[in-house]
Design an enzyme around this catalytic site. Structure first.
Site, PDB file in Angstrom:
ATOM      1  CE1 TYR A 140      -4.649  -2.337   5.073  1.00  0.00           C
ATOM      2  CE2 TYR A 140      -3.843  -0.149   4.489  1.00  0.00           C
ATOM      3  CZ  TYR A 140      -4.286  -1.409   4.104  1.00  0.00           C
ATOM      4  OH  TYR A 140      -4.356  -1.726   2.772  1.00  0.00           O
ATOM      5  CB  SER A 186      -0.891   0.001   1.250  1.00  0.00           C
ATOM      6  OG  SER A 186      -1.498   1.253   1.465  1.00  0.00           O
TER       7      SER A 186
END
Length: 226
Positions: A87, A74
């Site tokens: 996250y 990500s």
């Protein structure tokens, strides 16, 4: 779990020549606003399953000197992200692991590829599980009266780029130093931009961008949905 999935594949006699590691969940908001059990689940899905599945398939791939593995990290992997702290940490670990694995096995017939998409407007379960609305992310100006929207990506474009990255895994010249392949020109530009700013400053900016997409009850500035 991941181990059971692999065992089921071997019992069915499946020959695993390519592996795409794209499972992931998130919890958005202030870190202390979610129960510890939620973070245990997130770590198991985002990180532990990655280790287990890689360890399961690698020996055969190395023996045959053939195979491809795709990691979906990500943009949050590149810098700290307030209101998305856990996250982002799991995705930073995925990126680091993939790059290290590429250095270990990339010259032994196993192709490694990593994609680092940004915010993806999937309209699916990810946002609901995370407790956020990715289409509301952006940098608020003039006390929030004007929102400079985050340039999110379409899920179909990310999927297409990820499939292309997996197909090319191991085919790039070894002189190319990184297995990372960008899902769009936007993510490439954002990655370059991050390299210009100090990490602490970019972390502050990330927090401002995240806030509008997260309910006030979780520490953001967005509307509460319940």
């Amino acid at each position: 779990g991941a181990k059971t999935l692999y065992e089921d594949c071997t019992k069915k006699g499946l020959d695993i020549t390519a592996l795409a590691l794209c499972a992931g969940i998130a919890k958005a908001g202030e870190f202390a606003s979610w129960p510890a059990e939620e973070y245990e689940t997130m770590t198991a899905i985002n990180l532990s399953s990655t280790f287990v599945l890689c360890r399961s398939v690698l020996p055969t791939m190395l023996e045959r000197r053939r195979g491809k593995i795709l990691f979906v990290a990500s943009q949050t992997a590149y810098a700290p992200v307030p209101l998305f702290a856990a996250y982002a940490a799991t995705k930073a670990a995925v990126l680091s692991f993939a790059e290290a694995l590429d250095a270990e096995v990339g010259h032994r017939g196993v192709g490694i590829a990593v994609v680092t998409p940004g915010g993806v407007a999937s309209g699916g379960n990810f946002d609901a599980t995370a407790g956020m609305n990715v289409t509301k992310l952006g940098l608020g100006l003039f006390g929030g009266r004007i929102l400079l929207p985050y340039p999110y990506e379409r899920s179909e474009d990310v999927a297409r780029a990820a499939a292309h990255a997996l197909d090319r895994a191991g085919d790039l010249p070894r002189l190319w130093p990184s297995p990372v392949q960008f899902t769009s020109s936007i993510t490439g530009a954002l990655t370059s931009f991050r390299g210009v700013l100090p990490r602490w400053l970019f972390a502050r900016l990330q927090g401002y961008v995240m806030a509008p997409g997260i309910p006030k009850s979780k520490g953001g500035s967005g509307e509460d949905t319940s």
